[in-house]
Motif scaffolding. Structure first.
Motif, PDB file in Angstrom:
ATOM      1  N   ASP A  21       0.975 -13.404  49.593  1.00  0.00           N
ATOM      2  CA  ASP A  21       1.518 -12.185  49.012  1.00  0.00           C
ATOM      3  C   ASP A  21       0.710 -10.972  49.478  1.00  0.00           C
ATOM      4  O   ASP A  21      -0.283 -11.097  50.194  1.00  0.00           O
ATOM      5  CB  ASP A  21       1.545 -12.267  47.483  1.00  0.00           C
ATOM      6  CG  ASP A  21       0.178 -12.586  46.885  1.00  0.00           C
ATOM      7  OD1 ASP A  21      -0.775 -12.815  47.666  1.00  0.00           O
ATOM      8  OD2 ASP A  21       0.055 -12.600  45.652  1.00  0.00           O
ATOM      9  N   THR A  22       1.149  -9.794  49.068  1.00  0.00           N
ATOM     10  CA  THR A  22       0.492  -8.552  49.461  1.00  0.00           C
ATOM     11  C   THR A  22      -0.188  -7.956  48.241  1.00  0.00           C
ATOM     12  O   THR A  22       0.413  -7.854  47.162  1.00  0.00           O
ATOM     13  CB  THR A  22       1.519  -7.565  50.039  1.00  0.00           C
ATOM     14  OG1 THR A  22       2.086  -8.142  51.225  1.00  0.00           O
ATOM     15  CG2 THR A  22       0.868  -6.233  50.392  1.00  0.00           C
ATOM     16  N   SER A  34      -3.480 -16.908  50.380  1.00  0.00           N
ATOM     17  CA  SER A  34      -2.354 -16.275  49.704  1.00  0.00           C
ATOM     18  C   SER A  34      -1.416 -15.658  50.725  1.00  0.00           C
ATOM     19  O   SER A  34      -1.846 -15.161  51.766  1.00  0.00           O
ATOM     20  CB  SER A  34      -2.865 -15.204  48.741  1.00  0.00           C
ATOM     21  OG  SER A  34      -3.701 -15.781  47.761  1.00  0.00           O
ATOM     22  N   ARG A  41       1.047  -6.927  44.637  1.00  0.00           N
ATOM     23  CA  ARG A  41       0.393  -7.471  43.443  1.00  0.00           C
ATOM     24  C   ARG A  41      -0.989  -6.843  43.323  1.00  0.00           C
ATOM     25  O   ARG A  41      -1.653  -6.566  44.313  1.00  0.00           O
ATOM     26  CB  ARG A  41       0.255  -8.998  43.571  1.00  0.00           C
ATOM     27  CG  ARG A  41      -0.644  -9.622  42.499  1.00  0.00           C
ATOM     28  CD  ARG A  41      -0.717 -11.126  42.624  1.00  0.00           C
ATOM     29  NE  ARG A  41      -1.309 -11.602  43.860  1.00  0.00           N
ATOM     30  CZ  ARG A  41      -2.621 -11.643  44.101  1.00  0.00           C
ATOM     31  NH1 ARG A  41      -3.488 -11.189  43.216  1.00  0.00           N
ATOM     32  NH2 ARG A  41      -3.071 -12.134  45.250  1.00  0.00           N
TER      33      ARG A  41
END
Length: 466
Positions: A5-6, A3, A109
């Motif tokens: 994203d954070t 992934s 997220r």
């Protein structure tokens, strides 16, 4: 699978406490934190070195939410291998909720269960068996289960498997090379050395497989069923073992209508004691259900304590008891059976000697006074003797994970096929098939071979925030 994203989550248990830790991980972790963090010294955390701690405030516009300590870990030197920021805030559930919601609004997220550890695995910070040991470590509630989880998280098990896999892989490469020169009829792999390697791998696999019997009970606790006729002192014994009034005790036969369970840690090993309903003929519907459950619990238990009233035994003899013991031994021949004569304080030395003589065929015979708590320590020592803790003392690798156990069984099966093929002069191309399958099973344990479904099943059992 990787992934970009954070993610964010509460890394400490939910609820009120002195402090709570909120964890961010991902490429934007530092920049997101920088948007809401104001250092008391005016520092820009984006310019600070890794592994540093900073005091400041979390702000939402003009509103100050809390004073926190911000811990900064820059990739790749962090738990996940990504940029990680941990905010140590005050433990108010309101503050925790406000901070997490603020970070979500800034672009993070919400992390899924086990996603931080999953990212650590993906970035090579842990292999798969070590990642699973993290969950075991969090769940450990005895010294023994903690010790095993720590050993596996440090890589003891995976390094042993990886060494075997590497040696087998080297020989597999030579076997595969022979296939490219099949027409020349040459052998690159020394068959004598290969046979010795297979013997060694087989020995290690069998040792690891055998260790699962010990590892599983250490991890999950050892269920011990306390059975016997009504009013012989089963509940009193349970209370004596636990050193508290856990079970109702009375002189009325059939007081215990259902099974009562509680746990006790003895020398770092967890035991789950099950006080069952007394076994007798009865017309009471509720009591009959309890007696039926008693036999179910005997089937589930790994150790059975058959408790006898010593006073009744001295008066009526041992014929009936010997018949009951024979039934249990015939029905459950593999279960350790402890015959426990209660109310020792009411017996003379001569009566004790007579009982010992008449029940000499009993696998283990002990005398106690549950009411006076006499002989309870001897019982605890006897229960410990059923657990092989020598492996723990010697720091041997112990398998506790059923997934690993299944892969080891399949790997052993393939190794035995390869051994048979080597002894039978099987062509290299057929042996290579079994070698590849053995390597595949080794890879499943450490994570060299994996898929999204496998990872999903493993990490779904983790807590969120880890």
């Amino acid at each position: 699978m990787i992934s970009t994203d954070t993610i964010v989550a509460l890394a400490t248990p939910s609820g009120a406490g002195a402090i709570a830790v909120i964890r961010l991980s991902g490429p934007e972790a530092v920049s997101i934190a920088a948007e809401v963090f104001q250092s008391v010294s005016g520092k820009d955390i984006r310019k600070q070195p890794t592994h540093t701690i900073h005091l400041g405030h979390i702000v939402d516009g003009a509103k100050v939410l809390d004073q926190v300590l911000l811990s900064l870990f820059k990739n790749p030197n962090s738990y996940t291998g990504e940029d990680v920021v941990e905010l140590s805030c005050h433990g108010s559930p309101y503050i925790q909720q406000q901070l997490v919601q603020l970070l979500l609004r800034k672009g993070a997220r919400m992390a899924e269960a086990g996603e931080f550890t999953l990212r650590a695995f993906i970035h090579g910070k842990l292999d798969l068996s070590q990642a699973e040991a993290v969950a075991d470590l969090i769940a450990s509630d005895t010294e023994a289960s903690h010790q095993i989880a720590m050993q596996q998280m440090r890589g003891g098990f995976s390094s042993e498997i990886e060494k075997l896999r590497e040696e087998l892989l080297n020989f597999a490469s030579l076997i595969e090379l022979e296939l490219d020169f099949a027409e020349e009829d040459v052998e690159f792999a020394d068959r004598g050395q290969f046979g010795a390697l297979l013997d060694r791998i087989e020995f290690v696999l069998k040792r690891l497989i055998d260790s699962f019997a010990v590892g599983n009970v250490i991890k999950n606790g050892i269920p011990v069923a306390i059975v016997g006729e009504p009013n012989v002192g089963k509940s009193t014994l349970l209370n004596a073992l636990l050193n508290e009034e856990r079970a109702i005790v009375s002189d009325i036969a059939g007081t215990t209508r259902d099974t009562i369970e509680d746990e006790l840690v003895i020398n770092g090993i967890g035991f789950r004691f099950i006080d069952t309903a007394g076994i007798r003929e009865t017309q009471d519907v509720v009591e009959s259900i309890g007696i039926q459950k008693t036999f179910e619990k005997i089937g589930q238990a790994q150790v059975v304590i058959y408790l006898i009233d010593g006073g009744q035994l001295a008066e009526s003899g041992t014929d009936k008891v010997r018949v009951e013991l024979e039934k249990i031994k015939n029905q459950y021949p593999q279960k350790p059976l402890v015959v426990l004569v209660n109310k020792k304080d009411k017996l003379s030395e001569n009566q004790i000697d007579n009982i010992k003589n008449e029940l000499r065929a009993a696998q283990t015979l002990l005398f106690v006074s549950a009411k006076q708590k006499e002989g309870v320590d001897a019982l605890k020592e006897q229960l410990l003797s059923f657990v092989n803790t020598g492996a723990l003392r010697n720091n041997e690798t112990i398998v506790t994970n059923s997934r690993h156990y299944d892969a080891l069984l399949k790997a052993l099966e393939e190794i035995e096929k390869v051994k048979w093929g080597l002894q039978s002069g099987l062509p290299a191309d057929l042996m290579a098939i079994d070698i590849r399958e053995a390597l595949y099973q080794f890879g499943l344990i450490t994570g060299q071979v994996t898929n999204d479904e496998l990872l999903g099943n493993i990490f779904a059992n983790f807590c969120i925030g880890k």
